[in-house]
Design a protein around this motif. Sequence first.
Motif, PDB file in Angstrom:
ATOM      1  N   LYS A 163      -3.933   0.866   4.073  1.00  0.00           N
ATOM      2  CA  LYS A 163      -3.442   2.281   4.240  1.00  0.00           C
ATOM      3  C   LYS A 163      -1.835   2.457   3.990  1.00  0.00           C
ATOM      4  N   PHE A 164      -1.089   1.655   4.647  1.00  0.00           N
ATOM      5  CA  PHE A 164       0.419   1.717   4.355  1.00  0.00           C
ATOM      6  C   PHE A 164       0.655   1.402   2.975  1.00  0.00           C
ATOM      7  N   ARG A 165       0.140   0.251   2.508  1.00  0.00           N
ATOM      8  CA  ARG A 165       0.470  -0.116   1.050  1.00  0.00           C
ATOM      9  C   ARG A 165       0.154   1.029   0.069  1.00  0.00           C
ATOM     10  N   ALA A 166      -1.079   1.822   0.447  1.00  0.00           N
ATOM     11  CA  ALA A 166      -1.299   3.055  -0.537  1.00  0.00           C
ATOM     12  C   ALA A 166      -0.462   4.163  -0.581  1.00  0.00           C
ATOM     13  N   THR A 167       0.610   4.221   0.445  1.00  0.00           N
ATOM     14  CA  THR A 167       1.615   5.249   0.658  1.00  0.00           C
ATOM     15  C   THR A 167       2.643   4.917  -0.117  1.00  0.00           C
ATOM     16  N   GLY A 168       2.726   3.685  -0.943  1.00  0.00           N
ATOM     17  CA  GLY A 168       3.771   3.557  -1.987  1.00  0.00           C
ATOM     18  C   GLY A 168       4.948   2.756  -1.326  1.00  0.00           C
ATOM     19  N   LYS A 169       5.906   2.324  -2.063  1.00  0.00           N
ATOM     20  CA  LYS A 169       7.110   1.673  -2.122  1.00  0.00           C
ATOM     21  C   LYS A 169       7.689   2.171  -0.677  1.00  0.00           C
ATOM     22  N   GLY A 170       8.182   1.128  -0.033  1.00  0.00           N
ATOM     23  CA  GLY A 170       8.783   1.361   1.269  1.00  0.00           C
ATOM     24  C   GLY A 170       7.873   1.405   2.440  1.00  0.00           C
TER      25      GLY A 170
END
Length: 94
Positions: free
Chosen positions: A72-79
Motif C-alpha cells: 500500500k505504501f509503495r503504491a503511493t510512489g516515491k518517498g
Amino acid sequence: MNENTKPASEPWTDPDDDYVEWTEEMFRTAAIYKGDQLVRPATGTLRSLGRPASPNPKKQVTLRLDPDVIEKFRATGKGWQSRINAELRKALGI
C-alpha cells in the motif's frame, strides 16, 4: 541534396570551466605520490564536499511489516518510506 541542419554531436565544452579551486586545507590534507609510490597518505577529509550533515539525522533500523502494508505504501510512489515515518509520528502524537 538537403543540407543537414542538425549538428553531428554536442558542441565541445572545456572541462576546465567547471574546475574546483583548491584551498590551502585541500593541499595540506592531500595524498602525495612520487610516480606510483605513495609518499604521504591523505589526512582527514574534505568537509566542503557532499551534502551538509543533518542536525537531526535518521537512524537505520530493520523493521518487519506485513506485505500488504508495504504494498500500500509503495503504491503511493516515491518517498513511501518517509510517509511510513510520518504515519508513525502521527500515531504516536509526535
